[in-house]
Motif scaffolding. Structure first.
Motif, PDB file in Angstrom:
ATOM      1  N   ARG A 360       0.824  -1.214   0.000  1.00  0.00           N
ATOM      2  CA  ARG A 360       0.000   0.000   0.000  1.00  0.00           C
ATOM      3  C   ARG A 360       0.858   1.263   0.000  1.00  0.00           C
ATOM      4  O   ARG A 360       0.587   2.232  -0.716  1.00  0.00           O
ATOM      5  CB  ARG A 360      -0.930   0.016   1.208  1.00  0.00           C
ATOM      6  CG  ARG A 360      -2.014  -1.060   1.237  1.00  0.00           C
ATOM      7  CD  ARG A 360      -3.106  -0.835   0.192  1.00  0.00           C
ATOM      8  NE  ARG A 360      -2.667  -1.224  -1.145  1.00  0.00           N
ATOM      9  CZ  ARG A 360      -3.122  -0.717  -2.281  1.00  0.00           C
ATOM     10  NH1 ARG A 360      -4.040   0.245  -2.238  1.00  0.00           N
ATOM     11  NH2 ARG A 360      -2.671  -1.133  -3.441  1.00  0.00           N
ATOM     12  N   LEU A 361       1.890   1.288   0.804  1.00  0.00           N
ATOM     13  CA  LEU A 361       2.703   2.511   0.959  1.00  0.00           C
ATOM     14  C   LEU A 361       3.413   2.895  -0.328  1.00  0.00           C
ATOM     15  O   LEU A 361       3.468   4.077  -0.688  1.00  0.00           O
ATOM     16  CB  LEU A 361       3.717   2.318   2.084  1.00  0.00           C
ATOM     17  CG  LEU A 361       3.158   2.390   3.512  1.00  0.00           C
ATOM     18  CD1 LEU A 361       4.165   1.844   4.513  1.00  0.00           C
ATOM     19  CD2 LEU A 361       2.771   3.828   3.875  1.00  0.00           C
ATOM     20  N   ALA A 367       1.944   9.177   1.611  1.00  0.00           N
ATOM     21  CA  ALA A 367       1.851   8.489   2.900  1.00  0.00           C
ATOM     22  C   ALA A 367       3.198   7.888   3.291  1.00  0.00           C
ATOM     23  O   ALA A 367       3.613   7.960   4.458  1.00  0.00           O
ATOM     24  CB  ALA A 367       0.787   7.397   2.837  1.00  0.00           C
ATOM     25  N   LEU A 368       3.915   7.314   2.319  1.00  0.00           N
ATOM     26  CA  LEU A 368       5.231   6.746   2.605  1.00  0.00           C
ATOM     27  C   LEU A 368       6.213   7.823   3.036  1.00  0.00           C
ATOM     28  O   LEU A 368       6.979   7.635   3.995  1.00  0.00           O
ATOM     29  CB  LEU A 368       5.754   6.014   1.369  1.00  0.00           C
ATOM     30  CG  LEU A 368       7.143   5.384   1.482  1.00  0.00           C
ATOM     31  CD1 LEU A 368       7.227   4.431   2.660  1.00  0.00           C
ATOM     32  CD2 LEU A 368       7.508   4.672   0.176  1.00  0.00           C
ATOM     33  N   LEU A 383       2.958   5.920  12.326  1.00  0.00           N
ATOM     34  CA  LEU A 383       3.374   4.525  12.195  1.00  0.00           C
ATOM     35  C   LEU A 383       2.277   3.601  12.712  1.00  0.00           C
ATOM     36  O   LEU A 383       1.887   2.632  12.042  1.00  0.00           O
ATOM     37  CB  LEU A 383       4.674   4.293  12.966  1.00  0.00           C
ATOM     38  CG  LEU A 383       5.174   2.853  13.092  1.00  0.00           C
ATOM     39  CD1 LEU A 383       5.544   2.292  11.731  1.00  0.00           C
ATOM     40  CD2 LEU A 383       6.367   2.791  14.054  1.00  0.00           C
ATOM     41  N   ASP A 384       1.770   3.897  13.898  1.00  0.00           N
ATOM     42  CA  ASP A 384       0.710   3.075  14.470  1.00  0.00           C
ATOM     43  C   ASP A 384      -0.558   3.145  13.613  1.00  0.00           C
ATOM     44  O   ASP A 384      -1.218   2.117  13.382  1.00  0.00           O
ATOM     45  CB  ASP A 384       0.399   3.550  15.895  1.00  0.00           C
ATOM     46  CG  ASP A 384      -0.633   2.684  16.581  1.00  0.00           C
ATOM     47  OD1 ASP A 384      -0.330   1.516  16.867  1.00  0.00           O
ATOM     48  OD2 ASP A 384      -1.762   3.176  16.822  1.00  0.00           O
ATOM     49  N   SER A 439     -12.408   1.711   0.362  1.00  0.00           N
ATOM     50  CA  SER A 439     -11.357   1.021  -0.378  1.00  0.00           C
ATOM     51  C   SER A 439     -10.068   1.822  -0.459  1.00  0.00           C
ATOM     52  O   SER A 439      -9.058   1.328  -0.950  1.00  0.00           O
ATOM     53  CB  SER A 439     -11.837   0.678  -1.790  1.00  0.00           C
ATOM     54  OG  SER A 439     -12.103   1.856  -2.516  1.00  0.00           O
ATOM     55  N   ALA A 440     -10.080   3.069   0.024  1.00  0.00           N
ATOM     56  CA  ALA A 440      -8.889   3.923  -0.020  1.00  0.00           C
ATOM     57  C   ALA A 440      -7.987   3.652   1.175  1.00  0.00           C
ATOM     58  O   ALA A 440      -8.452   3.357   2.281  1.00  0.00           O
ATOM     59  CB  ALA A 440      -9.293   5.397  -0.041  1.00  0.00           C
ATOM     60  N   PHE A 441      -6.689   3.765   0.947  1.00  0.00           N
ATOM     61  CA  PHE A 441      -5.683   3.608   2.005  1.00  0.00           C
ATOM     62  C   PHE A 441      -5.450   4.972   2.650  1.00  0.00           C
ATOM     63  O   PHE A 441      -4.842   5.858   2.053  1.00  0.00           O
ATOM     64  CB  PHE A 441      -4.387   3.063   1.403  1.00  0.00           C
ATOM     65  CG  PHE A 441      -3.254   2.907   2.392  1.00  0.00           C
ATOM     66  CD1 PHE A 441      -3.293   1.936   3.371  1.00  0.00           C
ATOM     67  CD2 PHE A 441      -2.132   3.734   2.318  1.00  0.00           C
ATOM     68  CE1 PHE A 441      -2.244   1.783   4.265  1.00  0.00           C
ATOM     69  CE2 PHE A 441      -1.079   3.585   3.199  1.00  0.00           C
ATOM     70  CZ  PHE A 441      -1.136   2.610   4.183  1.00  0.00           C
ATOM     71  N   ARG A 442      -5.931   5.143   3.880  1.00  0.00           N
ATOM     72  CA  ARG A 442      -5.854   6.442   4.551  1.00  0.00           C
ATOM     73  C   ARG A 442      -5.517   6.252   6.025  1.00  0.00           C
ATOM     74  O   ARG A 442      -6.402   6.149   6.882  1.00  0.00           O
ATOM     75  CB  ARG A 442      -7.192   7.177   4.409  1.00  0.00           C
ATOM     76  CG  ARG A 442      -7.509   7.573   2.974  1.00  0.00           C
ATOM     77  CD  ARG A 442      -8.975   7.933   2.781  1.00  0.00           C
ATOM     78  NE  ARG A 442      -9.381   9.055   3.621  1.00  0.00           N
ATOM     79  CZ  ARG A 442     -10.626   9.524   3.664  1.00  0.00           C
ATOM     80  NH1 ARG A 442     -11.579   8.957   2.931  1.00  0.00           N
ATOM     81  NH2 ARG A 442     -10.924  10.539   4.444  1.00  0.00           N
TER      82      ARG A 442
END
Length: 537
Positions: A360-361, A367-368, A383-384, A439-442
């Motif tokens: 994902r990152l 985000a990365l 991170l958490d 479905s989004a990485f947030r």
């Protein structure tokens, strides 16, 4: 009447308007989009077929997101015992294909099959699995709560997990119920106390640094098998208490072999087809475990007579000395089964979570970059949040299971004894009323709010919540932080990786492929020559 809202699939395959539970009285069947009347059963031909065997995650939205609303959901209406005013003496609706076809589709593509059934039948539906009877799948937090807060004497998790019996054995805490389960859980809990777990942070980081130092620059690599090497080393050192390299190899090799065999798709298909107890009786299945069993039992016997037993702080040494309230210690077979449980529950699962986090990152560079900057600044909040969002979006397990020992009322249905009820982790985590744009990485979702007890359930819940959850999250944080601090990564391919079924887990379909762009060479050289941290004296 309080209403639960969800989106339904129309007959032409598109989406119908948002419809209300108030029109139906229960979530098992969507209401007609116009007339307020109970929905009728669709003909068998209208049953939605699931996606292909390899399930591809939904396409994601763009990088710009509106402000996050409060994490709330519309509660299920009705009384505590069920949804709506009436209770029916029948199982919820489900796909009308044969039991064999349902079993094949579930084994090959659990996420895709569950999502197709959820879209067709609502938050509560029935699957019929070969050798497993009837499974009632639950996709709403109120239904999940009914199971997690129900009597453990009625909702048997041990019987629900019996697919793991051939590998874990009769004494595994995952497979026990009632008094036997409470005894084993009490014996296992002290070594997993939060303060005790923090001692292993340095060991985890050093194992990660040694592994990352071997990653080539500029060449695509699959991270999942490399992350498995990290988590297996951590299990060997922190749980088994083995530090000598030669001894590590002697124990690791048979364990890797047996894990490879039991997680093969044909193995799971065989267990599903004939049942776990019949499968365990097959000579081939018994022989497959012999090497690993011999290595573990030999280690247990040696540890019992070790001169420094009282001084060691690895988990095996603590378990060898543990006694129950009657002063009874665990026997060798009990210890073997619990060590195998800790290996299976804490090795591949954590490696899979980390592979999904990297998958994902690298496809979300902002985000990365934020994660890397905050980790290098010594901050841990993002991170958490990244670990929690990964566990939400890509849960390693699609569901958890309980088997009813007596008839029970759930969601307006009176279910007979023997039914398996399954809170579906993936379906709950994909609800838009819980997680907008699900479905989004947030990772930002978890910066200002704690996960809900019944809305974020990657470790299950209730009295059967995974006792190693704290260790798993600690390990995931320390491994991911070390990786982003030591190397800069990019995606090997722009397309998201599909799910790939591996026994009961859902892994990245291409192994979590990344490319190392550059590394911190000074840190890598230092890590490669550093002595490993020791769990024992």
């Amino acid at each position: 009447m309080t209403s639960l809202w969800w989106r339904t699939v129309s007959r032409d395959g598109g989406f119908a308007p948002w419809t209300s539970l108030a029109a139906t009285g229960r979530p098992g069947r969507p209401a007609a989009p116009v007339a307020r009347r109970p929905a009728t059963r669709r003909p068998a031909a209208a049953t939605r077929r699931p996606a292909a065997a390899t399930h591809r995650p939904p396409a994601e939205a763009g990088t710009h997101h509106p402000p996050l609303p409060e994490l709330t959901y519309r509660p299920v209406s009705g009384t505590v015992g069920g949804i709506g005013a009436s209770v029916v003496d029948r199982l919820p609706a489900g796909p009308r294909m044969s039991r064999l076809e349902q079993s094949i589709r579930f084994v090959r593509d659990a996420p895709g099959f569950l999502e197709a059934c959820h879209a067709r039948h609502g938050d509560m539906f029935t699957l019929r699995i070969t050798a497993g009877g009837e499974w009632v799948m639950l996709g709403h937090p109120d239904l999940v709560k009914e199971v997690f807060t129900g009597s453990p004497e009625v909702f048997h998790a041990g019987e629900g997990n019996d697919v793991l019996l051939p590998l874990l054995g009769d004494h595994s805490v995952l497979l026990l119920d009632d008094d036997a389960h409470l005894r084993q859980r009490r014996l296992l809990l002290p070594p997993f106390h939060g303060r005790r777990m923090s001692r292993y942070a340095g060991l985890i980081e050093q194992a990660t640094e040694r592994q990352v130092a071997t990653w080539p620059v500029g060449t695509p690599i699959a991270t999942w098998p490399r992350l498995q090497e990290i988590t297996l080393e951590v299990i060997m050192r922190a749980v088994f208490g083995v530090q000598d390299e030669a001894r590590l190899a002697a124990i690791r090799d048979p364990l890797v072999t047996v894990l490879r065999r039991v997680t093969h798709p044909l193995t799971l298909a065989s267990v599903t087809a004939i049942g776990p107890r019949r499968f365990r009786a097959i000579p081939f299945a018994r022989r497959a475990l012999e090497g690993a069993d011999d290595a573990i039992l030999r280690l247990i016997r040696e540890r019992r007579v070790a001169d420094d037993l009282d001084e060691r702080d690895d988990i095996l040494s603590m378990l060898v000395q543990a006694t129950d309230e009657d002063g009874r210690p665990m026997g060798d077979r009990e210890l073997r089964d619990e060590l195998m449980t800790l290996l299976v529950a804490g090795h591949e699962t954590t490696a899979t979570t980390l592979a999904w986090a990297l998958e994902r990152l690298v496809r979300h560079p902002a985000a990365l970059a934020r994660l890397r900057d905050e980790v290098r600044a010594g901050e841990e909040a993002y991170l958490d949040a990244t670990i929690k969002e990964t566990l939400r979006l890509r849960p390693v397990l699609a569901l958890v299971v309980r088997k009813l020992t007596t008839a029970a009322e759930i969601g307006g249905h009176r279910l007979p004894a023997g039914t398996r009820v399954a809170p579906c982790i993936r379906l709950v985590h994909q609800r838009p009323d819980l997680y907008p744009d699900p479905s989004a990485f947030r990772p930002e979702r978890f910066l200002d709010r704690a996960p809900g007890t019944y809305t974020w359930i990657p470790f299950g819940g209730g009295v059967r919540r995974c006792l190693g959850a704290s260790f798993a999250e600690l390990e995931a944080r320390r491994v991911l932080a070390t990786i982003v601090r030591r190397v800069e990564l990019r995606a090997a391919e722009p397309e998201p990786e599909p799910f790939r079924r591996r026994a009961i887990t859902q892994t990245p379909g291409r192994g979590g492929r990344v490319v190392v762009v550059r590394r911190d060479w000074r840190a890598a050289r230092s890590a490669a020559t550093r002595e490993p941290a020791v769990a024992g004296p």
